[in-house]
Structures are given as C-alpha cells and as structure tokens.
Design an enzyme around this catalytic site. Sequence first.
Site, short mmCIF file in Angstrom:
data_model
loop_
_atom_site.label_atom_id
_atom_site.label_comp_id
_atom_site.label_asym_id
_atom_site.label_seq_id
_atom_site.Cartn_x
_atom_site.Cartn_y
_atom_site.Cartn_z
N TRP A 43 59.43 38.96 16.83
CA TRP A 43 59.54 39.32 15.42
C TRP A 43 59.97 40.79 15.33
O TRP A 43 59.41 41.64 16.00
CB TRP A 43 58.23 39.15 14.65
N LYS B 288 61.50 36.36 8.43
CA LYS B 288 60.70 36.98 7.37
C LYS B 288 61.57 37.26 6.17
O LYS B 288 62.75 37.56 6.30
CB LYS B 288 60.10 38.28 7.91
N ASP C 262 53.20 39.11 1.31
CA ASP C 262 52.82 38.89 2.71
C ASP C 262 51.63 39.77 3.07
O ASP C 262 51.73 40.67 3.88
CB ASP C 262 54.03 39.23 3.60
N ASP D 63 48.69 39.05 4.49
CA ASP D 63 47.92 38.77 5.70
C ASP D 63 46.42 38.78 5.49
O ASP D 63 45.68 39.39 6.25
CB ASP D 63 48.33 39.74 6.82
C1 RNT Z 1 54.96 40.52 10.79
C2 RNT Z 1 54.90 39.25 11.56
C3 RNT Z 1 54.40 39.36 12.97
C4 RNT Z 1 53.24 40.31 13.12
C5 RNT Z 1 52.66 40.38 14.51
C6 RNT Z 1 51.72 41.51 14.67
O1 RNT Z 1 55.28 40.33 9.49
O2 RNT Z 1 54.13 38.31 10.87
O3 RNT Z 1 54.10 38.11 13.46
O4 RNT Z 1 52.22 40.04 12.21
O5 RNT Z 1 53.67 40.38 15.42
#
Ligand code: RNT
Length: 433
Positions: free
Chosen positions: A188, A231, A297, A299
Amino acid sequence: MKKENLNQAYRIATEQYAEWGVNVEAALKTLESIPISLHCWQGDDVGGFETVGAVLSGGGIQATGNYPGKARTIEELRGDLEKAFSLIPGRHRLNLHASYLDNGGKYVERDQIEPRHFQGWIDWAKANHLGMDFNPTYFSHPKAADGFTLAHADPAIRQFWIEHGIACRRIGAEIGRQLGTPAVNNVWIPDGYKDIPADRAAPRERLVESLDKTFAEPIDPKFLLDAVEAKLFGIGAESYTAGSAEFYLGYAISRQKLLTLDAGHFHPTEVISDKISSVLLFCPGLLLHVSRPVRWDSDHVVILDDELQAIARELVRSGKLDRIHVGLDYFDASINRVAAWIVGARNMLKALLVALLEPTARLREIELAQDFTQRLVLLEELKSLPWSAVWDYYCAQKGVPAGFDWFDEIRRYEQDVLAKRSASLATVEAGAF
Ligand code: RNT
Ligand code: ZN
C-alpha cells in the site's frame, strides 16, 4: 457462566440449528481453520521501531488519541500481542510492517533491510504458533514526504522504494519459508495529490512500471503471496490517489496478484461485502483489511455491525475460504490498545461464526424459487438464533474467557504492565506524523 450451564446452552443451540439443517460442530471446525491476521500497528499507533525516541517524519498515515501505555519497544509490543492472542480463541497470525524491524539500535535504511532484521519476530511467531504476514512501509519517511513513493516523478526516489519493495518480498518469503505458511506481502502506498492534478495518467503509468520492477523476481507462492491495496483518498491526498480501486483491480487481474480490499478505502456508502464475489472470479486471492470507517477512512475498531456480518457471510458463502486472507486494519490510540485488538478480532470471529451457522443451501433454494418473502423472513429469523451459546462454548473449548470476563484480564494487565510505562520513552507523539 457455570460450565454445566454453558454446555447445556450449547446442546440446546445445537439442536435448534439442527432443525435448520445446520451442523454446529462442522461450523466450529471451519471457524478453527480461519486465521485472523492481527495488525502489529494497533499496538503502538503505527510508530514502528526504526528509530528510538522518534518516528521519521514524512506523512502518509495518522493515528489519533493519547491513551497511556503504548508499546515503546519490540519486547513490549510482543508482550501486548501475547496478551491479546491469549484472549482470542484459535490460532492466528501476526501482520508485521517493515518499520517494526529489529535493527539492534542502529538505523538501517529501508532499501537495505534483510531477513535477519526480522529473525527475532520469526522466532517469536514460531514459539507462539503464529503465522506471519508482511508489509513494506512506504510512509513515515523523508522520501515519502512529497506525498509520492513508487509513483514519484524522480526516478531515484522511485528506485529507492522499488528496492524497499524487493527487499520486503525477500523478507516475506523467508518468513513464509521458516514458518511453513506463505506470508501475504501487502503493498500500500500513499501516493496522491491534495488538489486537482493536471496529469492523472503519468503517476499511474509510473506506478505500473515500479510495481512490475518490484515483482519481477519470481517467488514460490508456497512462501510468499503478493497483494496490492487500493485507496480512494488519504490525508493530504484528497483529490487524487494514484493507486485507486480501478488501478489496482486492473493490476491485480492482469498480473494475477491478490487484491486487498480495505473496508475504509471506498466512498462512504460503498461496501466491500459486495465486491468479494466479483474479485474472487478474477484474482487468485483476496486479502481483507477489515476496518470501520466512520464518515471517512477513520480506522475505528471493528464492531459487530451489519457490514462486518455481510463481509463474513460473503466469505463463507463464497466457498473459497482457501483463497481468502483475513486481516484487521485499524488503529485507535484513544482506548486501551490491547483491548482494541481483542475486541476487533473477537468480533471478526463472531461474524464468521454467525455466517458459518447459516442454512445457506436452504436460503439459496428459496431464492431460486423466487420466494422473496420467505427469504426476508428467514434472514430476519436467523438473527435471533442462539449463536452466542455456540460462541461461549467455542471460547471455553479453546481455553479463552467466553463473555465479558476477558475484560477483567485486560484491566489487570493495564494496572500491572501498561500503567507502568512512562510516556517519556514513547516512540512517537500520537498524531504528530
Ligand atoms: C492505509 C492502508 C494500509 C495501512 C497499513 C498500516 O490507508 O489501509 O493498509 O493501514 O499498511
Ligand atoms: Zn489497509
């Protein structure tokens, strides 16, 4: 709950499910075979251990919150992970970022990292019966500070990140070889523009080229599986992301790589549960980053909500669990980090259990008969079947506290271990990068 009550509740539940044609024991056998890859980065707010006392600046990702007790060293992180794994039923995996290397206190540049910097993690994983997955780290670094890495216009910067990616594939392969289970290596990158670009094509053309160079060396899938993660946008990359959904779907299909679906990487009303069945038709495999986007996003910690259950149902109904890798991806620094791991992982397992207890064949028959009324009524009815009795039994069977009891252990761990960690040694100020 008393053991005899737990067993009795399980027996009654088993009978109830049998009436629907569901074999509970078989469901538990399958559940046991699905590892959850626990993301190391929840333990220290994506800080990593490249430098002592500071995290490299360079953006790309950000945790918010400043709950005390963050892991400051590899040993502390391992201790926290051991605690978390001890309260999650079943055998699972650790998902490690390259920035969590053990460099013995001496900075090693990212294009120079080697398997030996991860031998400690491999040994630890072996001792704890864990598989491992891996991630190159293309953020929090001066060479990522422009907001571009593999798609950077400067060939020297691109080359640096290509070499990092190549090094990470070799490390992942060595992890997979030693642990006897392939490591999924997930790419990523944060590359994108804050504002409207003049050229949307060029960074994507560069990205294809960089990825092809990164993946050029053939590696036995027995040891390593490559995955790519799209993303929609990021902090500071709101208008354009080089590695968009279309970009990586095309890349993964044309190069036969695993596609990573992160629940937080799409438009706010777009869900990944609907994407799973399509991706599995065209890609050799799927990596999930199970997360919870709140308006963006963000998290947040995974909860047992409708989308989590929809994801789990799609995984189970696909009949292709052998090609699916389930990882978690969130980082909440505002609550106890060990509890955040446990609650998210337990919720993922609960969702999978509920899905495994579904009378799928019967639902399909009803659907094919176009009896949509019964389909709706039955789906609603299933929601109140006693899956929690099965869950409690499963936890007891795996030697893990069933209900709320695990939280007592977390409180104790907080008092005995986390509370004793002073902030002064912290590797990063939360939100500072
Ligand atoms: C970031 C991505 C990725 C990260 C990790 C830490 O937007 O989701 O997967 O969260 O690599
Ligand atoms: Zn992700």
